[in-house]
Design a protein around this motif. Structure first.
Motif, PDB file in Angstrom:
ATOM      1  N   GLU B   3       1.183  -0.591   0.470  1.00  0.00           N
ATOM      2  CA  GLU B   3       0.016  -0.141   0.233  1.00  0.00           C
ATOM      3  C   GLU B   3       0.464   0.864   0.099  1.00  0.00           C
ATOM      4  O   GLU B   3       1.680   1.443   1.155  1.00  0.00           O
ATOM      5  CB  GLU B   3      -0.720   0.103   1.783  1.00  0.00           C
ATOM      6  N   TYR B 159       0.996  -3.242  -6.084  1.00  0.00           N
ATOM      7  CA  TYR B 159       1.315  -1.913  -5.422  1.00  0.00           C
ATOM      8  C   TYR B 159      -0.126  -0.682  -5.933  1.00  0.00           C
ATOM      9  O   TYR B 159       0.034  -1.032  -6.205  1.00  0.00           O
ATOM     10  CB  TYR B 159       2.605  -1.050  -6.174  1.00  0.00           C
ATOM     11  N   ARG B 160      -0.416  -0.433  -4.496  1.00  0.00           N
ATOM     12  CA  ARG B 160      -2.121   0.031  -4.986  1.00  0.00           C
ATOM     13  C   ARG B 160      -1.189   1.654  -4.375  1.00  0.00           C
ATOM     14  O   ARG B 160      -0.704   1.633  -3.324  1.00  0.00           O
ATOM     15  CB  ARG B 160      -2.670  -0.400  -3.660  1.00  0.00           C
ATOM     16  N   GLY B 161      -1.699   2.544  -4.793  1.00  0.00           N
ATOM     17  CA  GLY B 161      -1.596   4.299  -4.589  1.00  0.00           C
ATOM     18  C   GLY B 161      -2.621   4.630  -5.892  1.00  0.00           C
ATOM     19  O   GLY B 161      -2.313   4.080  -7.049  1.00  0.00           O
TER      20      GLY B 161
END
Lengths: 89, 467
Positions: B3, B159-161
């Motif tokens: 995150e 990868y979150r964002g």
């Protein structure tokens, strides 16, 4: 002045395959042949192909992908940490 | 899933600036580089312009101790090459009296290799707390309910964002976000170049304080030469629509010029590296963002519309992108509609100002230096007639002036349409229509042109033929 530009490149091996042509979609417009500064695209009996050892020469500029309006050329960048290295880029 | 607040694809000047400014805002930030270190995949080494010193504090810390290839230069040289491939003249220029601030008064560019500059800049982002992941290819965007929520790398790591696409001309982010599959052929150029090695003292002795040279030519599209500490680049480019032969044919015409070969000889320069890249070059950036995604730098089509310098626009648009993303995240709205704020922000910068005349600037470059056969073939002899015709002892000077005027007349059929099609629209955009109206409007000028031509002819050119 004659320079053999193909000798002036450094590549880290291990890229795997990263360019493909779909000859079903290819219209033989020859734009990839004209644009590739490393002359990696060839034509034999009307069929366009990329040379076998392209992965040891390609500069990863993406020009062949860009000029191919018929979507026949698939291009992605090679695996991280492999491929072309510019020391004086 | 890892995150983050901000996920940046690319660690060039755009990616690193975005990462630095995001981390400084306290946002959890990661940026990716597919090379083993930033700058390893990039060419067309940077001519850093003085606006960077005005807008980015980090630039005050750059120097030879951190970027050994750095060389600043006060002067630019312009060579003029005719259809026979002869250098028929050159002009050296330095910052003029109208330049308003330092360091722009002292030098035109500070040049250094991307292999020096990009790692140097990325370190500031790392120091600010951004995480840099090298040797990592980001291969895709991940979506939830059809919307982009992050990226995935070649190893399947997610990868979150908020996604910043700083991944250059061939942008995976632009492709997968549905913003652009490829450029229109007239929006992007291919630029091959050689790097030559030569001793710094020879460059200083022979080139003096020249930072760069442009080889304006009737046999190849305008070529550029950029001097570094210990080497130089010589390269050229043109839009994809232009090439009738392989770009190497034209680049090799540059290095085969007698004048260029002489320069290489006296500099004792040796070819060292060959490079090529795509360079977006267009008048009007569009499709710069979508839900949860913003494109910066080359990926967004931001290089200067006139001569395609891309570092400064990348850094400026990166800053605008992070300001926008920070606002969007704190508002909890990263929708495409909200992110229109990005366009508003970059348009309010110096880069936005550049693009107010973008289409006209790109058009005049296309029509003049990038049309060697069609335009430069008459422009160069015409220009040299004007600046070179007087220093000539073949006739009394009065006779020479009449001869030159008669010669210039022969260029009018090409020069007048060029002025109408390219110069007047550019001036109209830059000065505003009201002011141009005072000068004249193109229609009016065109209809009066025969009279003007006739007047000029009567005044100068119908003098009796002199032998």
């Amino acid at each position: 002045m004659k320079i053999d530009h193909k000798k002036l490149i450094t590549r880290v091996p291990g890229t795997g395959d990263f360019i493909k042509i779909d000859n079903e979609k290819c219209t033989s417009c020859d734009r990839c042949l004209i644009i590739c500064v490393m002359n990696l695209w060839k034509k034999r009996d009307g069929t366009i192909y990329i040379v076998d050892d392209y992965a040891s020469q390609c500069l990863e500029c993406g020009a062949c992908y860009q000029v191919c309006e018929s979507n026949a050329i698939e291009f992605r960048f090679p695996a991280g940490g492999t491929g072309i290295v510019y020391e004086q880029g | 899933m890892n995150e983050y607040d901000i996920v940046i694809v690319g660690a060039g000047p755009g990616g690193s600036t975005a990462a630095k400014e995001a981390a400084e805002k306290g946002l959890k930030t990661i940026f990716f580089e597919r090379g083993r270190k930033p700058g390893e995949k990039n060419s067309s080494g940077c001519g850093l312009g003085p606006r960077m010193w005005r807008d980015f504090d980090v630039m005050k810390e750059i120097g030879p101790e951190v970027c050994p290839s750095i060389r600043e230069g006060r002067a630019a040289r312009n060579y003029f090459v005719n259809e026979e491939g002869e250098v028929t003249g050159y002009i050296m220029t330095t910052p003029t009296a109208s330049v308003t601030y330092e360091p722009a008064k002292s030098w035109i560019t500070l040049n250094c290799y991307r292999s020096d500059f990009d790692p140097w800049l990325s370190q500031y982002a790392v120091d600010a707390g951004a995480e840099l992941k090298t040797s990592t290819l980001v291969t895709g965007l991940i979506r939830e309910d059809g919307k982009v929520v992050g990226v995935i790398d070649e190893k399947g790591e997610k990868y979150r964002g908020f996604v910043i696409g700083a991944d250059g001309a061939v942008s995976m982010v632009a492709q997968q976000a549905g913003l652009r599959k490829r450029w229109k052929q007239e929006e992007v150029t291919i630029v091959p170049q050689y790097d030559f090695e030569c001793s710094p003292s020879k460059i200083d002795d022979i080139m003096g304080d020249e930072a760069l040279a442009v080889w304006w030519s009737a046999v190849f599209p305008a070529a550029y030469q950029v001097f570094f500490n210990g080497g130089f680049h010589i390269g050229l480019g043109n839009w994809m629509t232009w090439w009738d032969k392989n770009p190497m044919y034209y680049l090799n015409r540059v290095i085969s010029l007698k004048y260029f070969k002489r320069l290489v000889r006296i500099l004792d320069a040796k070819p060292r590296e060959f490079q090529a890249h795509l360079l977006p070059w267009q008048g009007k950036p569009y499709n710069t963002h979508t839900d949860n995604v913003i494109l910066v730098g080359d990926a967004g089509g931001f290089p200067c519309p006139l001569e395609a310098e891309g570092i400064y626009p990348a850094m400026i648009t990166a800053r605008a992108a992070i300001e926008t993303a920070a606002d969007a995240l704190s508002e909890g709205d990263t929708s495409k509609e909200f992110l229109m704020l990005y366009d508003k922000k970059w348009k309010a910068t110096s880069v936005g100002e550049e693009f107010t005349a973008g289409p006209e600037l790109a058009s005049i470059w296309r029509a003049l230096p990038f049309s060697p056969h069609k335009t430069m073939s008459w422009f160069i002899p015409m220009f040299m007639e004007i600046i070179g015709g007087i220093i000539d002892w073949s006739e009394p000077h009065a006779v020479r002036i009449r001869q030159i005027a008669r010669r210039l007349k022969t260029y009018l059929p090409q020069a007048v349409p060029f002025i109408m099609k390219e110069v007047i629209p550019l001036l109209t955009t830059v000065l505003g229509e009201d002011k141009m109206e005072l000068l004249t409007d193109p229609e009016k000028l065109l209809t009066e042109m025969p009279e003007i031509q006739e007047a000029l002819t009567k005044a100068f050119m119908d003098a009796p033929e002199e032998e």
